[in-house]
Design an enzyme around this catalytic site. Structure first.
Site, PDB file in Angstrom:
ATOM      1  N   ASN A  95     -12.689 -18.748  54.274  1.00  0.00           N
ATOM      2  CA  ASN A  95     -12.411 -18.941  52.849  1.00  0.00           C
ATOM      3  C   ASN A  95     -13.375 -18.010  52.117  1.00  0.00           C
ATOM      4  OD1 ASN A  95     -12.002 -19.827  50.262  1.00  0.00           O
ATOM      5  ND2 ASN A  95     -12.391 -21.989  50.702  1.00  0.00           N
ATOM      6  N   ARG A 152      -7.770 -18.576  53.838  1.00  0.00           N
ATOM      7  CA  ARG A 152      -7.270 -19.130  52.595  1.00  0.00           C
ATOM      8  C   ARG A 152      -7.001 -17.947  51.663  1.00  0.00           C
ATOM      9  NH1 ARG A 152     -10.270 -23.548  48.849  1.00  0.00           N
ATOM     10  NH2 ARG A 152      -8.522 -23.918  47.463  1.00  0.00           N
ATOM     11  N   HIS A 191      -4.246 -25.218  44.669  1.00  0.00           N
ATOM     12  CA  HIS A 191      -4.783 -26.320  45.503  1.00  0.00           C
ATOM     13  C   HIS A 191      -3.727 -26.827  46.490  1.00  0.00           C
ATOM     14  CE1 HIS A 191      -7.991 -27.288  42.228  1.00  0.00           C
ATOM     15  NE2 HIS A 191      -8.553 -26.618  43.217  1.00  0.00           N
ATOM     16  N   HIS A 231      -6.752 -33.963  42.589  1.00  0.00           N
ATOM     17  CA  HIS A 231      -7.753 -33.152  43.297  1.00  0.00           C
ATOM     18  C   HIS A 231      -8.823 -32.795  42.269  1.00  0.00           C
ATOM     19  CE1 HIS A 231      -9.076 -29.853  46.167  1.00  0.00           C
ATOM     20  NE2 HIS A 231      -9.698 -29.542  45.048  1.00  0.00           N
ATOM     21  N   GLY A 234     -13.125 -27.097  40.650  1.00  0.00           N
ATOM     22  CA  GLY A 234     -11.780 -26.756  40.173  1.00  0.00           C
ATOM     23  C   GLY A 234     -10.982 -28.049  40.279  1.00  0.00           C
ATOM     24  N   ARG A 260     -13.933 -24.343  33.415  1.00  0.00           N
ATOM     25  CA  ARG A 260     -12.651 -23.821  32.905  1.00  0.00           C
ATOM     26  C   ARG A 260     -12.064 -24.760  31.848  1.00  0.00           C
ATOM     27  NH1 ARG A 260      -9.907 -22.971  38.790  1.00  0.00           N
ATOM     28  NH2 ARG A 260     -11.957 -23.083  39.734  1.00  0.00           N
ATOM     29  N   ASP A 304     -21.694 -30.008  36.311  1.00  0.00           N
ATOM     30  CA  ASP A 304     -21.697 -30.925  37.454  1.00  0.00           C
ATOM     31  C   ASP A 304     -21.505 -32.362  36.960  1.00  0.00           C
ATOM     32  OD1 ASP A 304     -22.467 -32.645  39.591  1.00  0.00           O
ATOM     33  OD2 ASP A 304     -23.506 -30.965  40.527  1.00  0.00           O
ATOM     34  N   ILE A 310     -15.324 -34.874  43.093  1.00  0.00           N
ATOM     35  CA  ILE A 310     -15.394 -35.966  42.116  1.00  0.00           C
ATOM     36  C   ILE A 310     -14.466 -37.108  42.543  1.00  0.00           C
ATOM     37  CG2 ILE A 310     -14.975 -36.594  39.695  1.00  0.00           C
ATOM     38  CD1 ILE A 310     -15.516 -33.607  38.985  1.00  0.00           C
ATOM     39  N   GLY A 311     -13.272 -36.770  42.965  1.00  0.00           N
ATOM     40  CA  GLY A 311     -12.279 -37.777  43.337  1.00  0.00           C
ATOM     41  C   GLY A 311     -12.722 -38.636  44.510  1.00  0.00           C
ATOM     42  N   GLU A 326      -9.123 -28.792  53.413  1.00  0.00           N
ATOM     43  CA  GLU A 326      -8.305 -27.579  53.340  1.00  0.00           C
ATOM     44  C   GLU A 326      -8.498 -26.692  54.572  1.00  0.00           C
ATOM     45  OE1 GLU A 326     -10.250 -27.650  49.634  1.00  0.00           O
ATOM     46  OE2 GLU A 326      -8.544 -26.769  48.599  1.00  0.00           O
TER      47      GLU A 326
HETATM   48  P1  ADP Z   1     -14.992 -27.184  44.940  1.00  0.00           P
HETATM   49  O1  ADP Z   1     -13.928 -27.321  43.900  1.00  0.00           O
HETATM   50  O2  ADP Z   1     -16.022 -26.149  44.615  1.00  0.00           O
HETATM   51  O3  ADP Z   1     -14.492 -27.154  46.347  1.00  0.00           O
HETATM   52  P2  ADP Z   1     -15.794 -29.929  45.411  1.00  0.00           P
HETATM   53  O4  ADP Z   1     -14.460 -30.459  45.671  1.00  0.00           O
HETATM   54  O5  ADP Z   1     -16.810 -29.997  46.521  1.00  0.00           O
HETATM   55  O6  ADP Z   1     -15.822 -28.477  44.801  1.00  0.00           O
HETATM   56  O7  ADP Z   1     -16.394 -30.699  44.143  1.00  0.00           O
HETATM   57  C1  ADP Z   1     -17.630 -30.307  43.605  1.00  0.00           C
HETATM   58  C2  ADP Z   1     -17.933 -31.150  42.391  1.00  0.00           C
HETATM   59  O8  ADP Z   1     -17.856 -32.539  42.731  1.00  0.00           O
HETATM   60  C3  ADP Z   1     -19.348 -30.935  41.893  1.00  0.00           C
HETATM   61  O9  ADP Z   1     -19.389 -29.943  40.921  1.00  0.00           O
HETATM   62  C4  ADP Z   1     -19.715 -32.263  41.308  1.00  0.00           C
HETATM   63  O10 ADP Z   1     -19.471 -32.237  39.912  1.00  0.00           O
HETATM   64  C5  ADP Z   1     -18.753 -33.252  41.897  1.00  0.00           C
HETATM   65  N1  ADP Z   1     -19.386 -34.312  42.679  1.00  0.00           N
HETATM   66  C6  ADP Z   1     -19.794 -34.292  43.955  1.00  0.00           C
HETATM   67  N2  ADP Z   1     -20.334 -35.487  44.308  1.00  0.00           N
HETATM   68  C7  ADP Z   1     -20.257 -36.283  43.214  1.00  0.00           C
HETATM   69  C8  ADP Z   1     -20.643 -37.624  42.912  1.00  0.00           C
HETATM   70  N3  ADP Z   1     -21.224 -38.408  43.813  1.00  0.00           N
HETATM   71  N4  ADP Z   1     -20.403 -38.075  41.671  1.00  0.00           N
HETATM   72  C9  ADP Z   1     -19.807 -37.301  40.735  1.00  0.00           C
HETATM   73  N5  ADP Z   1     -19.422 -36.052  40.955  1.00  0.00           N
HETATM   74  C10 ADP Z   1     -19.638 -35.528  42.173  1.00  0.00           C
END
Ligand code: ADP
Length: 397
Positions: A11, A96, A184, A211, A215, A244, A286, A332-333, A382
């Site tokens: 990736n 990817r 995605h 997702h 992003g 974004r 973040d 985040i999810g 992914e």
């Molecule tokens: P990417 O889109 O770069 O692949 P990820 O899916 O790993 O990123 O998501 C990264 C984001 O997830 C971070 O910027 C952060 O804001 C959020 N994140 C990670 N852990 C937590 C948590 N425990 N609580 C809230 N947000 C989180």
């Protein structure tokens, strides 16, 4: 790693490249064996790798000017991988690739002709496509004998109904490729394959998948197929993200061009790098930092994000004509119970209720037993999807 086939998954971004080595298991499934990355490409490269128990297998840094081109770095990577295969045979590299245009609804074995077609899509994804293709070319130069497979973030959405893929622009523009592609896709496809395993009753269901990472996008999936998504022509559409904007009235752009004299480069920086959670909060991109911050603007950024997720859930449910389940995935999810709780609260009118303990513990099923709509957390993967696709493409050769 034992004998059998291995797949290298790549990736590639502008200055860094994430890689994984997967092992093919009997029955065509794959399991990760090594994860790593090359960072500082073009400046002071660094190479790191770990096994699945997080044991450090490599940690190497070069000075400025050393290993300065991608071909040298990918050649190093491949030699290193081959030394760590422990008897397995590297059969291919899977990449990817962000954009497969209107044509590619499936992964494809890379040839010079396919690469030329993918070059033509660079203007549609200027921040990602050139780096994805540069890594493919560098690896082809270093190891021309290794088959390479492109797995597209757009492919899973190519089966969407016409109205989900089309802007209300003059027809000739749609035909030129100004249309909604959705991104995605590798994540959504992974979730679509995983869902019947974790919740067999949802195999044919109408599911909204969120997702939510740095992003962020959402997808309406019906019986495993993409029906609609929040990202459109580019990955800046839809939800507000780390930096974004997400969806923006296109009139804002005309205003900024006319009233502020902003050009394409400046608008691109504004839309992709300075907006979203960062722009609204003025604190951070973040989500963790925002949730802990006492700044009112940080709370507003979180509110805007959760509001958009709830609003798009309604839009996507209407688009596919039903809603039987909601799935959260990505950073985040998967990990932010407060964000999931706020989104669920905004969807209470639909009969969505979470079990607070299950939500706090990031369990797989986080809805309460009386929730009309079940809510799931399914970690995405992914890289594994790319490895699986690569095995499938190699088997069809
Ligand atoms: P990417 O889109 O770069 O692949 P990820 O899916 O790993 O990123 O998501 C990264 C984001 O997830 C971070 O910027 C952060 O804001 C959020 N994140 C990670 N852990 C937590 C948590 N425990 N609580 C809230 N947000 C989180």
């Amino acid at each position: 790693m034992s004998t059998g086939n291995a797949i290298l998954v790549i990736n590639a971004g502008s200055s860094s490249l994430k890689f994984s080595v997967f092992r093919e298991k009997p029955g065509g499934d794959v399991a990760v064996a090594i994860n790593g990355q090359i960072s500082g490409i073009g400046t002071e490269p660094k190479f790191e790798a770990k096994d699945t128990s997080r044991r450090v297998l490599a940690d190497k840094a070069w000075g400025a000017g050393e290993k300065s081109d991608r071909t040298a770095l990918l050649s190093y990577l491949l030699d290193w991988v081959e030394e760590h295969l422990e008897g397995a045979k590297l059969i291919a590299a899977g990449h990817r690739v962000v954009h497969g245009g209107s044509k590619y609804s499936h992964p494809v074995l890379l040839t010079p002709e396919v690469l030329a077609e993918l070059d033509a899509l660079i203007p549609l994804a200027p921040l990602h496509q050139p780096h994805n293709l540069a890594a493919i070319r560098a690896l082809a130069e270093a190891h021309p004998e290794l088959p390479q497979v492109a797995c597209f973030d757009t492919a899973f959405h190519r089966g969407q109904p016409w109205q989900s893929q089309t802007f209300a622009l003059p027809r000739a523009m749609t035909e030129e490729g100004v249309r909604r592609y959705g991104f995605h896709g590798l994540s959504y496809e992974y979730i679509a394959r995983r869902l019947p395993e974790v919740a067999p009753e949802l195999a044919d269901a109408h599911v909204v998948v969120c997702h939510l990472g740095s992003g962020a996008s959402m997808c309406a999936i019906k019986a495993g197929k993409s029906i609609d998504s929040t990202m459109g022509f580019t990955a800046v559409d839809g939800l507000p993200m780390g930096t974004r904007t997400g969806r923006l009235d296109p009139g804002v752009l005309i205003y900024l061009m006319r009233a502020k004299g902003m050009g394409a480069d400046e608008l691109e920086k504004l839309l992709y790098n300075k907006s979203g959670l960062l722009g609204v909060s003025g604190v951070s991109n973040d989500m963790r930092v925002l949730l802990e911050s006492a700044e009112p603007h940080a709370a507003e950024a979180v509110e805007l994000f959760c509001h958009s997720v709830a609003k798009e859930t309604g839009a996507l449910a209407a688009s596919m004509g039903g809603l039987d389940a909601i799935v959260f995935t990505a950073g985040i999810g998967e990990r932010s119970a407060p964000v999931r709780a706020r989104v669920a609260k905004k969807l209470a009118w639909l009969g969505v209720h979470l079990d607070p303990d299950a939500n706090d513990a990031n369990e797989a099923k986080i809805s309460a037993p009386d929730s009309r709509i079940p809510v799931w957390v399914i970690p995405t993967d992914e890289e594994r999807m790319i490895a699986q696709h690569t095995v499938e493409v190699m088997e069809q050769r």
